[in-house]
Write a protein that holds these residues in place. Structure first.
Motif, mmCIF file in Angstrom:
data_model
loop_
_atom_site.group_PDB
_atom_site.id
_atom_site.type_symbol
_atom_site.label_atom_id
_atom_site.label_comp_id
_atom_site.label_asym_id
_atom_site.label_seq_id
_atom_site.Cartn_x
_atom_site.Cartn_y
_atom_site.Cartn_z
ATOM 1 N N ASP A 85 7.348 -40.096 27.578
ATOM 2 C CA ASP A 85 8.057 -39.500 26.443
ATOM 3 C C ASP A 85 8.245 -37.986 26.577
ATOM 4 O O ASP A 85 8.203 -37.270 25.582
ATOM 5 C CB ASP A 85 7.318 -39.823 25.130
ATOM 6 C CG ASP A 85 8.232 -39.670 23.919
ATOM 7 O OD1 ASP A 85 9.457 -39.854 24.080
ATOM 8 O OD2 ASP A 85 7.734 -39.351 22.822
ATOM 9 N N ASN A 88 12.684 -35.970 26.880
ATOM 10 C CA ASN A 88 13.300 -35.200 25.806
ATOM 11 C C ASN A 88 12.874 -33.742 25.932
ATOM 12 O O ASN A 88 11.670 -33.441 25.981
ATOM 13 C CB ASN A 88 12.862 -35.762 24.454
ATOM 14 C CG ASN A 88 13.508 -35.027 23.296
ATOM 15 O OD1 ASN A 88 13.146 -33.893 23.009
ATOM 16 N ND2 ASN A 88 14.441 -35.673 22.627
ATOM 17 N N LYS A 91 10.308 -32.452 23.331
ATOM 18 C CA LYS A 91 8.972 -33.014 23.551
ATOM 19 C C LYS A 91 8.288 -32.306 24.715
ATOM 20 O O LYS A 91 7.082 -32.023 24.678
ATOM 21 C CB LYS A 91 9.086 -34.506 23.844
ATOM 22 C CG LYS A 91 9.594 -35.354 22.684
ATOM 23 C CD LYS A 91 8.525 -35.552 21.636
ATOM 24 C CE LYS A 91 9.000 -36.527 20.559
ATOM 25 N NZ LYS A 91 7.983 -36.729 19.504
#
Length: 560
Positions: A85, A88, A91
């Motif tokens: 994750d 992004n 992030k």
């Protein structure tokens, strides 16, 4: 902490030993807690190896740091393992901000969020980076963020927070390291014949300057497999790789020159000057204490070989020839002309050593004295002059001009060109050589030659018939004579060329006043491209005294 390097990185790490000063500068930026650094380069692997060598060297950075990379395709990668994750960008930035280890984060192609191709930047990401700048500086864990991108692109909001690092293309020593390693590897398998002396190996490495390490390695590999050997003749293969760089600029033109100095009749003074400066761009010349020559300005009567000899220099020196079209520099978009000139210069330097040829330069910069273009021409010309004066890369500038008087005086002062040569109407001996070149070049078919032979008697007769003719007119005489014989389906004769001579009214007659003005200018400002012995023979053949040399031929009679 042990970091396993890839094979490419192991090769690069050897070359990076030459970058001690650069390493020290970047290490000081890391230690000084500069939050964001920006490196514009295509060589991601080479930069990563460079950064890792600093991050693990406690003599430079005091505290070793972990190198963590980010790409849009993988997200953050630590010790070869992608973090979930983090593809992004927000992030990823949050992870960087909260990470509690000494570290260096390398973000690839992050410029896509900075706005490109007239798109607005991602203001949320820009704002996040501005907030992070303060937090990274104050963190108890030393951290730095490095942006790597092929292009330099910064939003205005981040220009005070990001420090740009100039990461130069590989040095001569780095390319020599790659070449030496490829030769050593080949010695182990013995598949390719290596036929290189030390100075020839240096010539190959110099020819590859301006390429990335990967491009240089590909060029050497291509040279090896094309004919099963590696020798000094493979410089041509290296130049083909450089041609790709030129094609992508759209401003410079890579010129394939099939001419050699043997194709230039006369101008022996200029030829000797150029011959003495051959190989002056090699490392051995620098060790000897010689600087790379800056350039030469060739002026004179139109059609007398200025452009031809410019092309022949490339063959003599075995360097890439780039033609700069000044017309392509100027554009309708405000500010783009200056940027185009900077881009052209940067490209020429990137593939240095090289030859930058500017034909009829007085026409390209004819608007320097005017204000009709809001000073654009003057700014572009000023930038070019400054570069010529201060350039350190071995880019040899060859400029040709017909009407030199239209150029501003600051263009001609010493320090910008090594010498200014004047090319006048061909002398008697030069006309003999020009006829010899063109007749031997075109009389290949036995059906055309028949019983006609290019003898000294024929050459002398033709030279006597063409007093005051320029080189281009002499070439046309040969062509017209061949057309006459071809039309009548027979071999050529001396009478065909004699007939062609009588048809042409030479430029020295139609533009006598202009030529005289050019000669008067050159008498005190330029060196004649014709040697003294040819000038004396020219004067003697016209039954004039030696005092008439300056009147009959422009330029100071200095022999090289």
């Amino acid at each position: 902490m042990h970091i396993e390097l890839s094979p490419m990185e192991r090769k690069i790490s050897v070359a990076n030993n030459q970058n001690a000063n650069m390493k020290k500068v970047v290490a000081n930026l890391f230690r000084a807690r500069f939050p964001f650094l920006y490196i514009s380069t295509w060589e991601e692997e080479r930069v990563l190896s460079f950064i890792r060598s600093i991050a693990s060297d406690i003599s430079l950075i005091k505290t070793s740091r972990e190198v963590i990379t980010w790409k849009l395709t993988t997200g953050l990668v630590i010790n070869g393992k992608p973090l979930h994750d983090t593809k992004n960008p927000m992030k990823a930035l949050e992870f960087i901000e909260n990470y509690e280890e000494p570290s260096i984060f390398v973000l690839h192609d992050f410029h896509i969020y900075f706005g490109e191709q007239n798109r607005c930047p991602d203001f949320q990401i820009v704002r996040k980076l501005r907030d992070m700048a303060v937090n990274i500086k104050q963190s108890i864990y030393p951290k730095n963020v490095i942006f790597i991108s092929p292009i330099l692109l910064l939003p205005v909001e981040l220009q005070k927070d990001i420090t740009i690092i100039d990461f130069e293309l590989p040095t001569f020593e780095e390319i020599m390291g790659i070449l030496d390693e490829m030769i050593d590897v080949n010695k182990q398998n013995g598949r390719i014949t290596i036929n290189l002396k030390e100075n020839e190996k240096e010539k190959l490495a110099k020819a590859a300057l301006g390429l990335t390490l990967s491009e240089a390695e590909n060029a050497f590999a291509r040279a090896m497999v094309e004919d099963g050997q590696l020798d000094v003749n493979d410089v041509e293969v290296i130049l083909k790789e450089k041609e790709q760089i030129i094609k992508k600029t759209g401003i410079l033109e890579f010129i394939h020159s099939d001419f050699s100095m043997d194709d230039v009749g006369g101008l022996e003074n200029l030829k000797r000057w150029l011959k003495k400066r051959n190989k002056s761009w090699l490392e051995s010349a620098q060790r000897y204490g010689l600087p790379s020559p800056k350039g030469v300005l060739i002026t004179g009567v139109p059609g007398c070989g200025k452009s031809l000899i410019s092309k022949a220099i490339s063959a003599m020196w075995q360097l890439p020839l780039l033609r700069l079209d000044i017309g392509k520099i100027f554009s309708g978009v405000v500010g783009s002309s200056e940027e185009n000139m900077r881009k052209a210069i940067k490209t020429a330097e990137a593939i240095a050593p090289s030859i930058l040829w500017i034909d009829e330069i007085e026409k390209g910069f004819s608007g320097v004295q005017s204000t009709g273009d809001s000073g654009t021409t003057s700014r572009v010309f000023g930038h070019f002059l400054t570069w010529m004066q201060e350039k350190t890369k071995p880019v040899f500038v060859v400029a040709t001009a017909n009407n030199i008087s239209s150029l501003p005086p600051e263009f001609l002062r010493k320090g910008r060109f090594d010498e200014v040569f004047f090319v006048d109407l061909p002398t008697y001996r030069e006309r003999v050589e020009i006829f010899r070149v063109h007749l031997n070049k075109r009389l290949k078919d036995p059906r055309a030659t028949g019983t006609f032979t290019v003898s000294e008697e024929i050459l002398n007769k033709l030279a006597s018939l063409t007093e005051g003719f320029i080189g281009a007119e002499i070439e046309q005489i040969v062509i017209d004579g061949l057309f006459e014989a071809f039309f009548e389906e027979r071999s050529v004769t001396f009478e065909d060329f004699e007939k062609a001579c009588k048809k042409i009214v030479p430029l020295s007659v139609t533009q006598a006043e202009q030529i005289q003005k050019i000669r008067e200018w050159a008498n005190v400002r330029a060196v004649t491209a014709t040697p003294r012995e040819d000038l004396e023979e020219y004067v003697a053949s016209d039954s004039n005294s030696h005092d008439d040399i300056c009147r009959l031929s422009g330029g100071r009679t200095i022999d090289f």
